[in-house]
Design an enzyme around this catalytic site. Structure first.
Site, PDB file in Angstrom:
ATOM      1  N   ALA A 122      49.479  43.252  55.304  1.00 14.99           N
ATOM      2  CA  ALA A 122      48.047  43.052  55.550  1.00 14.99           C
ATOM      3  C   ALA A 122      47.264  43.310  54.267  1.00 14.99           C
ATOM      4  CB  ALA A 122      47.586  44.010  56.651  1.00 14.99           C
ATOM      5  N   ASN A 123      46.171  42.592  54.106  1.00 16.62           N
ATOM      6  CA  ASN A 123      45.265  42.773  52.957  1.00 16.62           C
ATOM      7  C   ASN A 123      45.960  42.576  51.615  1.00 16.62           C
ATOM      8  OD1 ASN A 123      43.187  43.496  54.786  1.00 16.62           O
ATOM      9  ND2 ASN A 123      44.099  45.537  54.906  1.00 16.62           N
ATOM     10  N   ARG A 124      47.018  41.718  51.616  1.00 12.99           N
ATOM     11  CA  ARG A 124      47.794  41.438  50.400  1.00 12.99           C
ATOM     12  C   ARG A 124      48.527  42.673  49.880  1.00 12.99           C
ATOM     13  NH1 ARG A 124      47.290  36.437  51.898  1.00 12.99           N
ATOM     14  NH2 ARG A 124      45.405  35.349  51.240  1.00 12.99           N
ATOM     15  N   LEU A 125      48.671  43.674  50.734  1.00  9.35           N
ATOM     16  CA  LEU A 125      49.394  44.883  50.322  1.00  9.35           C
ATOM     17  C   LEU A 125      50.847  44.726  50.751  1.00  9.35           C
ATOM     18  CD1 LEU A 125      46.629  47.512  51.147  1.00  9.35           C
ATOM     19  CD2 LEU A 125      47.248  46.522  48.928  1.00  9.35           C
TER      20      LEU A 125
END
Ligand SMILES: Cc1cc2nc3c(=O)[nH]c(=O)nc-3n(C[C@H](O)[C@H](O)[C@H](O)COP(=O)(O)O)c2cc1C
Ligand SMILES: Cc1ncc(COP(=O)(O)O)c(C=O)c1O
Length: 200
Positions: free
Chosen positions: A177-180
């Site tokens: 999620a969130n490019r993490l």
């Protein structure tokens, strides 16, 4: 460093992990879960990339097959190095591997070639891969010529066979999620592997 490598990233060695991910991709990808982008460099250092199919994982090596007179073969033979990349859109995961590459043992290439369907065996004789082709009819005429020459049992052409990429570095990546995203890099360390979590 705490070892938080669990779930889909858990494995004893990177090849076991790659096999697990390929098995999952085999269930979810619409086509060619074993397709990988193969990167090479030419004599000037300019990179090149194209897709090939992974046909085996054994003894620390990844095997694929191609024409030994193709552009990629020239680059592989010249540099002795390559990198590959799998991207499974259905899983939102990627794996990359880089290392040294060499031609496969001829007996093993013979065995794989013999397992291919007749049309593909004749195609391997007919295609002068990566060289200019005047038109489709010329290729089809060459296939017919090879069919007449070899009948049902074409041997492996001397210009066709396997390569084995022996990675000393593999990275497993899964979408977060969130490019993490989660990333784990496995680097060969003698007879074992050192695993490092990387920032996304
Ligand atoms: C899904 C897919 C799988 C492919 N698999 C192979 C393969 O296993 N071996 C091969 O020689 N070419 C394969 N090709 C064709 C190559 O991508 C490439 O066009 C060809 O090998 C010539 O590359 P080169 O001129 O860099 O040598 C495949 C193409 C696609 C799209
Ligand atoms: C030219 C070429 N050679 C080899 C392969 C892969 O091997 P096989 O045909 O044995 O599946 C492909 C797969 O797309 C291909 O396009």
């Amino acid at each position: 460093m705490a070892d938080d490598r669990q779930g889909i990233f858990a494995a004893e060695d990177p090849f076991a992990l790659l096999r697990n991910w390929l098995e999952e991709a085999g269930r979810s990808e619409p086509n060619d879960p074993v397709a990988m982008a193969l990167a090479t460099v030419d004599a000037t250092g300019l990179p090149n990339v194209r897709t090939v199919l992974l046909k085996g994982i054994a003894d620390g090596g990844l095997t694929f097959y191609t024409n030994y007179q193709s552009r990629k073969a020239g680059e592989l033979d010249n540099s002795g190095k390559a990198a590959v990349l799998f991207h499974w859109k259905s899983l939102r995961r990627q794996v990359r591997a880089r290392g040294t590459v060499s031609r496969q043992d001829p007996a093993a290439s013979d065995a794989y070639f013999a397992s291919r369907d007749l049309g593909s065996r004749l195609g391997a004789w007919a295609s002068q891969q990566s060289r200019p082709l005047q038109d489709r009819a010329t290729l089809e005429a060459r296939v017919a010529e090879m069919a007449a020459r070899f009948g049902e049992n074409p041997p492996r052409p001397p210009h066709w066979g396997g390569y084995v990429l022996r990675p000393d570095c593999l990275e497993f990546w899964a979408d977060g999620a969130n490019r993490l995203h989660d990333r784990f890099e496995w680097v060969r360390d003698g007879d074992s592997w050192r695993v490092t979590r990387l920032n996304p």
